[in-house]
Design a protein around this motif. Structure first.
Motif, short mmCIF file in Angstrom:
data_model
loop_
_atom_site.label_atom_id
_atom_site.label_comp_id
_atom_site.label_asym_id
_atom_site.label_seq_id
_atom_site.Cartn_x
_atom_site.Cartn_y
_atom_site.Cartn_z
N MET A 145 0.36 -1.24 0.05
CA MET A 145 0.25 -0.01 0.15
C MET A 145 1.34 1.20 0.46
SD MET A 145 -3.17 -1.34 2.77
CE MET A 145 -3.89 0.67 2.20
N LEU A 146 2.23 0.95 -0.30
CA LEU A 146 2.89 1.97 -0.14
C LEU A 146 2.45 3.08 -1.66
CD1 LEU A 146 6.09 0.26 1.13
CD2 LEU A 146 4.70 2.57 2.38
N ASP A 147 2.26 4.19 -1.76
CA ASP A 147 2.67 5.44 -2.71
C ASP A 147 3.12 6.81 -2.55
OD1 ASP A 147 1.22 6.15 -5.19
OD2 ASP A 147 -0.34 6.88 -4.07
N GLY A 148 4.17 6.90 -3.61
CA GLY A 148 4.71 7.93 -3.20
C GLY A 148 5.93 8.03 -3.71
N VAL A 149 6.97 8.89 -3.23
CA VAL A 149 8.45 9.32 -3.54
C VAL A 149 8.84 8.94 -2.27
CG1 VAL A 149 9.77 10.92 -4.51
CG2 VAL A 149 7.50 10.44 -5.77
N PHE A 150 9.86 7.78 -2.42
CA PHE A 150 10.23 7.92 -1.15
C PHE A 150 11.88 6.43 -1.47
CE2 PHE A 150 7.10 3.77 -0.99
CZ PHE A 150 7.68 3.23 -1.18
N SER A 151 12.15 6.60 -0.41
CA SER A 151 13.59 5.50 -0.13
C SER A 151 13.21 6.07 1.81
CB SER A 151 14.47 5.35 -0.84
OG SER A 151 15.37 6.66 -0.36
N PHE A 152 13.18 4.39 2.12
CA PHE A 152 14.20 4.59 3.99
C PHE A 152 14.61 3.02 4.50
CE2 PHE A 152 9.45 2.27 2.88
CZ PHE A 152 9.66 1.79 3.73
N VAL A 153 14.87 3.16 5.31
CA VAL A 153 15.44 2.70 6.33
C VAL A 153 14.95 2.39 7.24
CG1 VAL A 153 18.21 1.12 7.03
CG2 VAL A 153 17.58 2.33 5.14
N LEU A 154 14.11 1.19 7.37
CA LEU A 154 13.54 0.92 9.23
C LEU A 154 13.80 -0.32 10.21
CD1 LEU A 154 9.28 0.33 7.74
CD2 LEU A 154 10.76 2.83 9.39
N LEU A 155 15.10 0.37 11.01
CA LEU A 155 15.52 -0.78 11.92
C LEU A 155 14.47 -1.01 12.84
CD1 LEU A 155 18.35 -1.36 13.26
CD2 LEU A 155 18.72 0.74 13.84
N ASP A 156 15.28 -2.13 13.46
CA ASP A 156 14.33 -3.10 14.50
C ASP A 156 14.93 -2.96 15.72
OD1 ASP A 156 13.10 -3.98 16.71
OD2 ASP A 156 12.02 -6.04 15.52
N THR A 157 15.57 -2.25 16.41
CA THR A 157 15.97 -1.99 17.64
C THR A 157 16.21 -3.37 18.74
OG1 THR A 157 14.79 -0.47 18.94
CG2 THR A 157 17.10 0.43 17.69
N ASP A 193 11.02 3.61 -3.47
CA ASP A 193 9.85 4.18 -4.45
C ASP A 193 9.69 3.30 -5.92
OD1 ASP A 193 10.44 5.89 -6.85
OD2 ASP A 193 11.02 6.42 -5.20
N ALA A 194 8.42 2.99 -6.33
CA ALA A 194 7.85 2.17 -7.39
C ALA A 194 8.62 2.58 -8.77
CB ALA A 194 6.74 1.61 -8.20
N ILE A 195 8.96 3.31 -8.96
CA ILE A 195 9.87 4.10 -10.21
C ILE A 195 11.25 4.27 -10.06
CG2 ILE A 195 7.68 3.78 -11.52
CD1 ILE A 195 8.53 6.90 -11.11
N GLY A 196 11.53 4.19 -8.52
CA GLY A 196 12.72 5.02 -8.83
C GLY A 196 13.15 6.88 -8.53
N VAL A 197 12.15 7.29 -8.34
CA VAL A 197 12.64 8.46 -8.02
C VAL A 197 13.77 8.94 -7.39
CG1 VAL A 197 10.98 11.15 -7.76
CG2 VAL A 197 10.04 9.00 -8.98
N THR A 198 13.84 8.98 -5.92
CA THR A 198 14.21 8.95 -5.13
C THR A 198 15.93 8.33 -4.78
OG1 THR A 198 13.88 7.68 -3.46
CG2 THR A 198 12.54 10.19 -3.54
N PRO A 199 17.17 8.53 -4.83
CA PRO A 199 18.11 7.60 -4.99
C PRO A 199 18.63 6.71 -3.96
CG PRO A 199 18.87 9.68 -4.92
CD PRO A 199 17.68 10.17 -5.18
#
Length: 158
Positions: A1-13, A23-29
């Motif tokens: 359900m992710l939608d938009g322009v993004f790149s992220f890292v989520l850490l589980d401490t 993101d789906a088309i690689g807008v963000t590097p």
């Protein structure tokens, strides 16, 4: 359900595991690299990986990387993705509605906005859809119904 322009890292401490996604088309590097010691590095700039990784590559668009699984998984799988030849006949009205919906979706803002005109058909169409939609919005009440447009000119050198 992710939608938009993004790149992220989520850490589980709790266990120092992480997931990274683009993101789906690689807008963000986004880039991923592997150190000699087996470490995994993620960066929005390749220069962040250059000195510490023996191998690095572009993080593939529409994928996520899980440190628990140790690999990539495609999260973006639209129904048309595997079609070689479109199976739906061309419908100009459906195309128009989809284009208008895509433009309007990106007009949510709490600051004034404008359009950057390249001189091509696509930016002109975006501006036309924006002007039609702008009239009945909160943004129009706040900043007016006039759409601000910009263009960039380059001096020609001979």
């Amino acid at each position: 359900m992710l939608d938009g322009v993004f790149s992220f890292v989520l850490l589980d401490t709790r266990d120092n595991s992480f997931i990274a996604a683009r993101d789906a088309i690689g807008v963000t590097p986004l880039y991923i690299g592997w150190g000699i010691d087996g470490s995994v590095w993620i960066s929005s700039e390749m220069k962040g990986l250059n000195d510490d990784c023996e191998h690095f590559e572009i993080f593939p668009p529409g994928h996520l990387y899980s440190s628990k699984q140790g690999g990539f998984k495609r999260w973006y799988n639209p129904p048309w993705f595997s079609e070689v030849i479109p199976s739906v006949p061309y419908d100009p009205l459906a195309l128009r509605k989809a284009f208008e919906k895509a433009v309007i979706k990106r007009l949510m803002t709490d600051v004034p906005f404008g359009v950057l005109l390249s001189g091509g058909l696509d930016s002109s169409l975006v501006a036309a859809v924006t002007v039609r939609h702008l009239a009945g919005t909160k943004a129009a009440k706040r900043w007016g119904t006039k759409l601000h447009s910009f263009c960039v000119g380059l001096e020609v050198w001979n």
